[in-house]
Design an enzyme around this catalytic site. Structure first.
Site, PDB file in Angstrom:
ATOM      1  N   GLU A  60      -8.599  26.432-133.818  1.00  0.00           N
ATOM      2  CA  GLU A  60      -9.911  27.008-134.110  1.00  0.00           C
ATOM      3  C   GLU A  60      -9.951  27.762-135.432  1.00  0.00           C
ATOM      4  OE1 GLU A  60      -9.783  26.147-129.788  1.00  0.00           O
ATOM      5  OE2 GLU A  60      -8.417  27.168-131.173  1.00  0.00           O
ATOM      6  N   HIS A 129     -11.104  32.823-119.533  1.00  0.00           N
ATOM      7  CA  HIS A 129     -12.075  31.757-119.780  1.00  0.00           C
ATOM      8  C   HIS A 129     -13.460  32.115-119.242  1.00  0.00           C
ATOM      9  CE1 HIS A 129      -9.185  28.104-120.449  1.00  0.00           C
ATOM     10  NE2 HIS A 129      -8.758  29.205-121.051  1.00  0.00           N
TER      11      HIS A 129
END
Length: 326
Positions: A60, A129
């Site tokens: 990322e 998450h």
């Protein structure tokens, strides 16, 4: 009008804009060959090819940085994070470069780019998450933050975000991709920074955004049976925030509840509460109530997760509290 899924609304918005402007491209993990982790880019590789729909490594920081550099060179990248939990790996590029380059270059480098993907919880995915970072990004001058709750809003707002010359954080939900809703057949956009009244009412204002607003609408249906009329405002854009829409409603109802799927400390709800008490204090007939997740990491246990998340009954209780009803 046609009825489509949320994921299809996202795909249509990106595809229509990419047909309109060749400088726009999509990059992220599994966006091409796999049609997107949530099938939000289905068919785009076939139409636009591998130079404009690009599968990236699990990196990322790297592909966020590539997007920043390409925006500085005249492109308009759309970056998909598989979830915004993973954006933390690339947040240096978002906060220190994307958000600041326009100012630091004295306007020489506009930063037309969109970072998009799901936010907040999506069932039993564990603490790392299940996080909502709308307030983190909204705290940063130079970023715009959009959190739609319907396919109609998602498509219109995403098209506007792609056309915007500043970096936009566009936050979706894994649990909304299958939601269906009506969307116009033709071209349309929705301006950033404009809230939407999802339900009109006169007794209490409830402000929310994203998928958790469904709990507010469910509570409004339940309270209507008791003769309590709730006005539900969907922010749609967290920054810039439509303060006037909130103030206008509060001046009518004189009571405010804010519902947010995030931790309470320094939340979006905190900003709204401050703004309303500063600009509409004399209109309030009760203290403002905010409803958030519990102030802990998200639990994995389904029983604990249910308690951790805000729900319609929490909204009912808060509404009755500001009305001084039991």
């Amino acid at each position: 009008m046609k009825t489509i899924q949320f994921r299809e609304a996202i795909c249509e918005a990106m595809s229509e804009e990419m047909r309109r402007d060749e400088s726009i491209y999509l990059m992220g993990e599994e966006v091409a060959e796999y049609n997107g982790a949530y099938k939000a880019s289905k068919g785009m590789l076939d139409e636009f090819g591998p130079k404009r729909v690009i599968d990236t490594p699990i990196a990322e920081l790297g592909f966020a940085g590539i997007a920043v550099g390409s925006a500085m060179n005249g492109n308009r990248p759309i970056v998909e994070f598989m979830t915004f939990n993973f954006s933390l790996v690339g947040i240096d590029q978002i906060i220190n470069n994307a958000a600041k380059m326009r100012q630091m270059s004295a306007g020489q480098f506009p930063m037309p780019m969109v970072f998009r993907g799901p936010t907040a919880s999506a069932g039993q995915l564990g603490a790392t998450h299940s996080q909502a970072f709308e307030n983190w990004f909204a705290n940063t001058p130079g970023l715009k933050v959009v959190v739609p709750s319907t396919p109609y809003d998602a498509k219109g707002l995403l098209k506007s975000a792609i056309r915007d010359n500043d970096p936009v954080i566009f936050m979706e939900s894994e649990q909304m991709y299958g939601d269906k809703g009506e969307v116009p057949d033709g071209e349309y956009t929705i301006p950033l920074g404009v809230a939407d009244i999802k339900r009109e009412g006169k007794d209490v204002t409830v402000v929310s955004f994203g998928k958790i607003i469904k709990e507010a609408l469910t509570a409004a249906e339940e309270l209507e049976k008791e003769g309590i009329s709730i006005e539900v405002i969907d922010l749609r854009t967290v920054r810039p925030m439509d303060y006037e829409a909130i103030l206008t409603s509060v001046k009518k109802t004189n009571r405010l509840v804010v519902l947010e799927e995030a931790w309470p400390f320094a939340s979006v709800a905190s900003e709204i509460t401050y703004m309303v008490q500063e600009r509409a204090f004399d209109y309030l007939d009760a203290p403002i109530q905010r409803i958030t997740t519990a102030d802990t990491p998200a639990p994995y246990s389904p029983t604990l997760l249910k308690e951790w998340l805000p729900n319609a009954q929490d909204v009912v209780k808060a509404v009755k509290k500001v009305l001084y009803k039991k």
